[in-house]
Design a protein around this motif. Structure first.
Motif, short mmCIF file in Angstrom:
data_model
loop_
_atom_site.label_atom_id
_atom_site.label_comp_id
_atom_site.label_asym_id
_atom_site.label_seq_id
_atom_site.Cartn_x
_atom_site.Cartn_y
_atom_site.Cartn_z
N ILE A 98 45.13 49.90 74.02
CA ILE A 98 43.96 49.14 73.59
C ILE A 98 44.26 48.50 72.25
O ILE A 98 44.88 49.11 71.36
CB ILE A 98 42.71 50.05 73.52
CG1 ILE A 98 41.46 49.22 73.26
CG2 ILE A 98 42.89 51.18 72.50
CD1 ILE A 98 40.16 50.00 73.50
N GLU A 99 43.83 47.24 72.11
CA GLU A 99 44.18 46.50 70.92
C GLU A 99 43.48 47.05 69.68
O GLU A 99 42.37 47.55 69.75
CB GLU A 99 43.86 45.01 71.11
CG GLU A 99 44.55 44.12 70.10
CD GLU A 99 44.49 42.64 70.46
OE1 GLU A 99 43.77 42.29 71.40
OE2 GLU A 99 45.17 41.85 69.77
N ARG A 100 44.13 46.92 68.57
CA ARG A 100 43.62 47.45 67.30
C ARG A 100 42.37 46.72 66.85
O ARG A 100 41.43 47.33 66.33
CB ARG A 100 44.71 47.34 66.24
CG ARG A 100 44.41 47.95 64.91
CD ARG A 100 45.54 47.63 63.93
NE ARG A 100 46.86 47.86 64.51
CZ ARG A 100 47.47 49.04 64.51
NH1 ARG A 100 46.88 50.07 63.97
NH2 ARG A 100 48.68 49.17 65.04
N THR A 101 42.34 45.39 67.04
CA THR A 101 41.27 44.55 66.50
C THR A 101 40.40 44.05 67.65
O THR A 101 40.91 43.56 68.64
CB THR A 101 41.88 43.35 65.77
OG1 THR A 101 42.75 43.82 64.74
CG2 THR A 101 40.79 42.49 65.16
N PRO A 102 39.06 44.14 67.50
CA PRO A 102 38.19 43.65 68.56
C PRO A 102 38.07 42.13 68.53
O PRO A 102 38.40 41.47 67.53
CB PRO A 102 36.85 44.30 68.22
CG PRO A 102 36.88 44.46 66.73
CD PRO A 102 38.32 44.76 66.39
N TYR A 103 37.60 41.58 69.64
CA TYR A 103 37.22 40.17 69.75
C TYR A 103 38.36 39.19 69.47
O TYR A 103 38.11 38.07 69.03
CB TYR A 103 36.06 39.85 68.81
CG TYR A 103 34.92 40.82 68.86
CD1 TYR A 103 34.50 41.48 67.71
CD2 TYR A 103 34.23 41.09 70.04
CE1 TYR A 103 33.46 42.39 67.73
CE2 TYR A 103 33.19 42.00 70.08
CZ TYR A 103 32.81 42.64 68.91
OH TYR A 103 31.77 43.54 68.94
N THR A 104 39.56 39.57 69.71
CA THR A 104 40.68 38.66 69.48
C THR A 104 40.67 37.55 70.53
O THR A 104 40.31 37.75 71.69
CB THR A 104 42.02 39.40 69.53
OG1 THR A 104 42.12 40.11 70.76
CG2 THR A 104 42.14 40.38 68.38
N GLN A 105 41.09 36.37 70.10
CA GLN A 105 41.05 35.19 70.98
C GLN A 105 42.37 34.97 71.68
O GLN A 105 42.42 34.23 72.69
CB GLN A 105 40.67 33.97 70.17
CG GLN A 105 39.28 34.06 69.54
CD GLN A 105 38.20 34.32 70.59
OE1 GLN A 105 38.10 33.61 71.58
NE2 GLN A 105 37.41 35.37 70.38
N ILE A 106 43.44 35.53 71.15
CA ILE A 106 44.77 35.34 71.74
C ILE A 106 45.24 36.69 72.26
O ILE A 106 45.23 37.68 71.53
CB ILE A 106 45.76 34.78 70.70
CG1 ILE A 106 45.27 33.42 70.21
CG2 ILE A 106 47.15 34.68 71.30
CD1 ILE A 106 46.11 32.85 69.09
#
Length: 127
Positions: A98-106
């Protein structure tokens, strides 16, 4: 505490299919991109597929493009990896992240962008 639990690995003959699942808890799943990485014996971990948090954009490694499909069910906090036409070179331990940062666009393909990982599930493809 964030936890990721994979299931669905196993042994299959070349040309066969498997579907991996990864259930996430401890984080608002729908706000984060998810990815599958894999690591073959004696090799470094490599990116396989990723899916964005909302727009459902997905991205694949060239080695799996056209054979693997990543999807997610936000109501079930689950990400899937459907693997078709499997090849012996797909043999590896597959891990969701799961990605570290939410709401990423890329959609991120760099493993350093992901901060929690599952324990991994073995996929073995025989020739």
């Amino acid at each position: 505490q964030v936890q990721l639990v994979e299931s669905g690995g196993g042994m299959v003959q070349a040309g066969g299919s498997l579907m991996l699942s990864c259930v996430v808890s401890g984080r608002t799943f729908s706000n984060y991109a998810m990815a599958w990485f894999r690591q073959a014996p004696g090799k470094e971990r490599e990116f396989a597929a990723a899916i964005s948090w909302r727009t459902r954009n997905s991205y694949y490694a060239d080695s799996v493009k056209g054979r693997f499909t990543i999807s997610r069910d936000n109501a079930k906090n689950t990400v899937y990896l459907q693997m078709n036409n499997l090849k012996p070179e797909d043999t590896a331990v597959y891990s969701c992240a799961i990605e570290r940062t939410p709401y990423t666009q890329i959609v991120a393909t760099d493993s350093r962008k992901y901060d929690y990982w599952g324990q991994g599930t073995q996929v073995t493809v025989s020739s």
